[in-house]
Structure formats: C-alpha cells, structure tokens
Design an enzyme around this catalytic site. Sequence first.
Site, mmCIF file in Angstrom:
data_model
loop_
_atom_site.group_PDB
_atom_site.id
_atom_site.type_symbol
_atom_site.label_atom_id
_atom_site.label_comp_id
_atom_site.label_asym_id
_atom_site.label_seq_id
_atom_site.Cartn_x
_atom_site.Cartn_y
_atom_site.Cartn_z
ATOM 1 C CG ASP A 170 -4.333 -9.150 -4.320
ATOM 2 O OD1 ASP A 170 -3.487 -9.383 -3.447
ATOM 3 O OD2 ASP A 170 -5.189 -8.252 -4.218
ATOM 4 C CD GLU A 227 -8.265 -8.711 -6.541
ATOM 5 O OE1 GLU A 227 -7.237 -8.049 -6.549
ATOM 6 O OE2 GLU A 227 -9.299 -8.335 -5.976
ATOM 7 C CG HIS A 249 -0.279 0.072 2.511
ATOM 8 N ND1 HIS A 249 -0.162 -1.009 3.343
ATOM 9 C CD2 HIS A 249 0.378 1.082 3.101
ATOM 10 C CE1 HIS A 249 0.528 -0.642 4.400
ATOM 11 N NE2 HIS A 249 0.876 0.616 4.281
ATOM 12 C CB CYS A 260 -6.871 -2.143 -12.304
ATOM 13 S SG CYS A 260 -7.456 -3.497 -11.280
HETATM 14 C C1 PEP Z 1 -4.610 -5.832 -7.578
HETATM 15 O O1 PEP Z 1 -4.636 -6.747 -6.759
HETATM 16 O O2 PEP Z 1 -3.946 -5.866 -8.635
HETATM 17 C C2 PEP Z 1 -5.358 -4.587 -7.330
HETATM 18 C C3 PEP Z 1 -5.447 -3.665 -8.256
HETATM 19 O O3 PEP Z 1 -5.915 -4.415 -6.106
HETATM 20 P P1 PEP Z 1 -5.107 -3.998 -4.779
HETATM 21 O O4 PEP Z 1 -3.715 -3.614 -5.179
HETATM 22 O O5 PEP Z 1 -5.855 -2.889 -4.170
HETATM 23 O O6 PEP Z 1 -5.159 -5.274 -4.001
HETATM 24 MG MG MG Z 2 -6.133 -6.760 -5.214
#
Ligand code: PEP
Ligand code: MG
Length: 606
Positions: A463, A439, A197, A532
């Site tokens: 993920d 994911e 994060h 994403c």
């Molecule tokens: C991912 O897992 O690629 C994603 C975009 O979600 P996050 O990074 O918030 O887990």
């Molecule tokens: Mg994710």
Amino acid sequence: MQKQRQIKAIGTSEGIVIGKAYIFSPIAGECFGVQKIKISKEQIDNEIKRFEKALNKTRDEIEAVRNEAAKKAGLKHAQIFDAHLLILEDKVFISQIKKLITEQQQSASAAFCSVAKEYLESFEGISDKYFRERTADVKDVFRRLHHNITGKKKKSLAELKSDVIVIAHDLSPSETATMHKERVIGLVTEAGGPTSHTAIMARAMEIPAVTGAHNITEIIHENDFLILDGSEGIIIINPSEKQIAEYKHKQQIAIERKVRLLTTKDEPAVTTDGQRISLLANIEIPEEAEHAINQGAEGIGLYRTEFFFMNRNDLPSEDEQYEAYAHVARACGDKPVVIRTLDLGGDKFASSLNIPKEMNPFMGWRAIRMCLERTDIFKAQLRAILRASEVGNVRIMFPMIATVQEVRAAKKIVEEAKKELRNEGKTFNENIQIGVMIEIPSAAMIADILAEEADFFSIGTNDLIQYCLAVDRVNEKTAHMYDPLNIAVVRMIKLVIDAAHNVSYTGGKCDNSIECPFAWNNNRKPIKVCVCGEIASEPILAYLLLGLGIDELSTASISIPQNKQLLRASSYETAQNAAAIALRRYNSNDIKDLLIKQILNLNLEK
Ligand code: PEP
Ligand code: MG
C-alpha cells in the site's frame, strides 16, 4: 489446435508448470473466454434458433420464479421479476443480437456477449444511483440467458477433476480461497498486479501465477497446452517439443535449488559481520502456520485475518475467531504471531458486511476506519486475539493507520476489551504488544510520533508504494509505474526505519539540528521495524532493506529459505554503504543496477 504463441505479462508467483488450460471467469460476467470464431453460413439458422430457444427458456424460468415469489412474498415483491421479463422483450436488444449472427456470422453466444457488454457499459455510465444499481438485475438476467444459450453448467474451481492451469479475467478472494489447491497447478489472470489479492494468495499457496495478461481469456482456448513461467511472467501456448524440454530442465533446476535451500532453513539469518535479521511469514489462513514454520519462519509477521471474514455470508463469532488465532499461536510455540486486525476493503470484501461499492475503494471506508465505526465487529476480534494471547506469543497490529488519533482510539477499544475479559475472569497477556502498520504516507511522515504509541512497526509496502506514487496496486495498466525503487519510496522507508530506531539519517541521535529535520524524542526507546509487503521477498529489495537498517522481513513462506541464504551471504556494512548510495540516486534503474551488482558479488552457495 491453435498456433504456437508466447505472451509476456507480470510474473507474480514463481515456478514453472506445464499443463492444459481451463478457462474460468464467472465473476466478471459469463462472457470472458467466449471466442469470436466465425460460423459458417449454414450454421446461421441454427444459431438464431438456439438464441430464440434460450430466450423462451429464460422467460419460462423467470416467470416460474416470479409466481413462486408472488405466492411467498406477495405481488408487490414479485414485481421485480416483471422488470427482468421486460429485458427479454426488448426488441432492440433482440434484433441487435440477431443482426450480428446473420450479418457478421457470429455464434449466438458471441453475438449475445457483444451486445450485452455494450448494454452493461451504458448502464454503468448512468449517474442516477437507482438505475446504476439495477445493473445487478440486468446482469442476473444476462447470466441466465447466456447459460441457456451455451447449455453449459456454471464452472467451479472447487470441483476440478484433473490438473489445470486456470485462465481467468480475475478471481475473487473467495474463488481463490476455495479452489482445489492440488488441481490448480497454475494461474493466469487478465487483471491484477503483483500485489493484488490473487497474486498474494497464489504465492501463499505456492501456485505459479502470471497476472496482467491482456485479453488472455480470448487468446487461450480451453485445453490449449501451456507452459507457464511465474518467475518471468511468460505463457507459451502450444509449445514446441524443444521448448517443453527446455522448461522441464528449468523446472528441475528450480526444484533442486529449492531442496538445497531447505537444508539451511533453520539456521538464523545473520550477516557475515553479525547483523541478525528475523525472517517471518505472512499467512492468510490458519492452516498455513505449520507450513511456514517448516519453511524456517521465525514466527508470523502478518496474519491477514480478513480472509476469515470473506467467503461466507455471516460474520465469524468471537469463539470461532479465537479457535483460528489460538491454532496459529499453538503452531508457533513461543515464536511471535502478529495478528492484523480486519483490513477489509480495497480488493478484499466480505459479503456479510454489505460494504457499499465505492469510487475509490482503496482510499475509502476500509480497515481501521471501518473498525473504529463498527466497534462491535472490532471488539469481538480484539477479544478473540487477547484470549489467544494466553496460548502463545500473540501480538496485535492495526492496518491503514493515517493519524495518531486512530491509534489512540483503537488502543482505547483494546483497553475496553481487556476490561471486559477481566470482568469475565478470562485470562490474556496484559502486556500484549501493539504494532502499527506504516502504509500511508501520512503515517510515514509522523513515524516518530506513532513510535511513541506503538511497540513495533510493520511497513506495508504494497500500500505504501501505491499511495506514495498514486499508482493503483491492482491495476495492470499502471503496473509498470508501481516502482518500489522509486527514490521517494526508498527515502520514505528509510525515514520510517530511522524514526523507529530513534536515529537521524546520519546515524547518530537526532538533536534538532539542520541535518535532522524531524525532532525525534530522544528519550523514547527504539522499536523494531518489519517490512511485510511483497517487496521483502525480492532479493534486490531484501538486500536494500538490510542496508536501510530493517530488523525483520515478513514474506510468503516460499521466500524464507531464499532470503535466509541471501542475508547469510551479505555483509551488513557493505549493504549499508550501497543503501547510502541508493538514497542519493534519482533514477530507479541506477539503484537497481547498483543492487544487482552487489548481489552478483555474493557467494550464495556457501
Ligand atoms: C501491505 O500493504 O504491504 C500489506 C502487507 O498489506 P495488504 O497487502 O494486505 O494490504
Ligand atoms: Mg496493506
């Protein structure tokens, strides 16, 4: 001033900054950043006195709190503080610290930190849950004691007075979210990989960052002069004049490149042979939406709503959420806004939810799993999203889907929310699109089935890679194994894109033949697929995704102009051919070399 030194770690947010270090690591205890500098023999007595004084002061403070608690809540509740006081009476604890001061000439602070660390580690190893949980009490006493030893006030990143490069063990999401964005010019953490994060937030805020820098809080001293290169993952401590000049030059080139890229930011990403890719933005807070559009985003591909739930002690109300979602929808006009429902858990926690500590938080009670149990929270969010769909082109997306049953259950709650709103006479888009994040490998393997339930897919590669390869995405020790070009990952992405598009690997309709291992339902209409995850902002991976047939890329805003330039210079056919070769290479270095060669052939300055 310490010697000049260069350290290589993981570059997680691009950009070069030059400035002074600011050591900050309160979340993992007060001891990160305490230097083990040998004190002189003459200082030993003073350090012992300093420690004893701090012990007494801490005891007085705790007794005062205890008496206050006894008055307000009764003696029974005040007893917890007796246990706190006992820690300060522990003879072994006290003598160990004094021994380190006298025999090893450590400062009171360093000696305390060594002993406290051992104590905490042994507490955490205890299997009895009750005793393990008491660690929090011990930490509390330790923190208080250490403050009294050092006499320092707790640091805060929200109230910085000058520009600094923050050096920390790790930052909690709330610390990242509340830090003074103009003053923090760079970030270095010991923990975390490129998809933690902290890294994601740093990119969103366009703050150059390096993560996974082992022991950096002990290596760098407060006010050390630093160069930080977030693209290369380099930190130079006390650089030479020559290095400063060299990096200032690089900084200038990067700024000029950024300015140049922005001149074509509003032109669509169409390849030389006419393939159109939509470039969208990932945002974490509503205020980022305007900036994303200014960077040429064609909408929001991922709005991570969990950041709205963190950094506060209560849950946001439906109305509060509505305001935030409607703000983003308004900022985007008729451009799509994909609002992801709560994805708490993993490395993102909300204090108001009291989610118990888990052994495997990334695989635990998180995201849609939690929402399907806490339907009160889930429905309030869905109602807010539905109401915001009146304002703009809003879509819903479910994270961490593992089974088709979860999608159906979540959609059922959407229907309930719609019904409630109808009954209340509130308007919303009846045909709001619902997307599913892919994911988890199980979702990838049933992508054809999920495609019957969803209006679009978004592949969350952050993920997906961690689950596909069983490599923790935030663990800096395994960061070298977190490989987006692993053939298993590349094939999994291809599988999902083909399932969504309802075509076989060979490019035609699937007919249940041997070349077509998955029995796609030929009557199903194709749906669009976005990526994403963070890989979408890396040029070689964006190029590979183009070749694999992706429809949309959603990235931090900063990467949009660069992705546009790359795609506009590429030929879809050539990228497809490269992807076809990549799908048959077993070594990720071979795939990387192949893609680099392709990109070097592009005329990017056109
Ligand atoms: C991912 O897992 O690629 C994603 C975009 O979600 P996050 O990074 O918030 O887990
Ligand atoms: Mg994710």
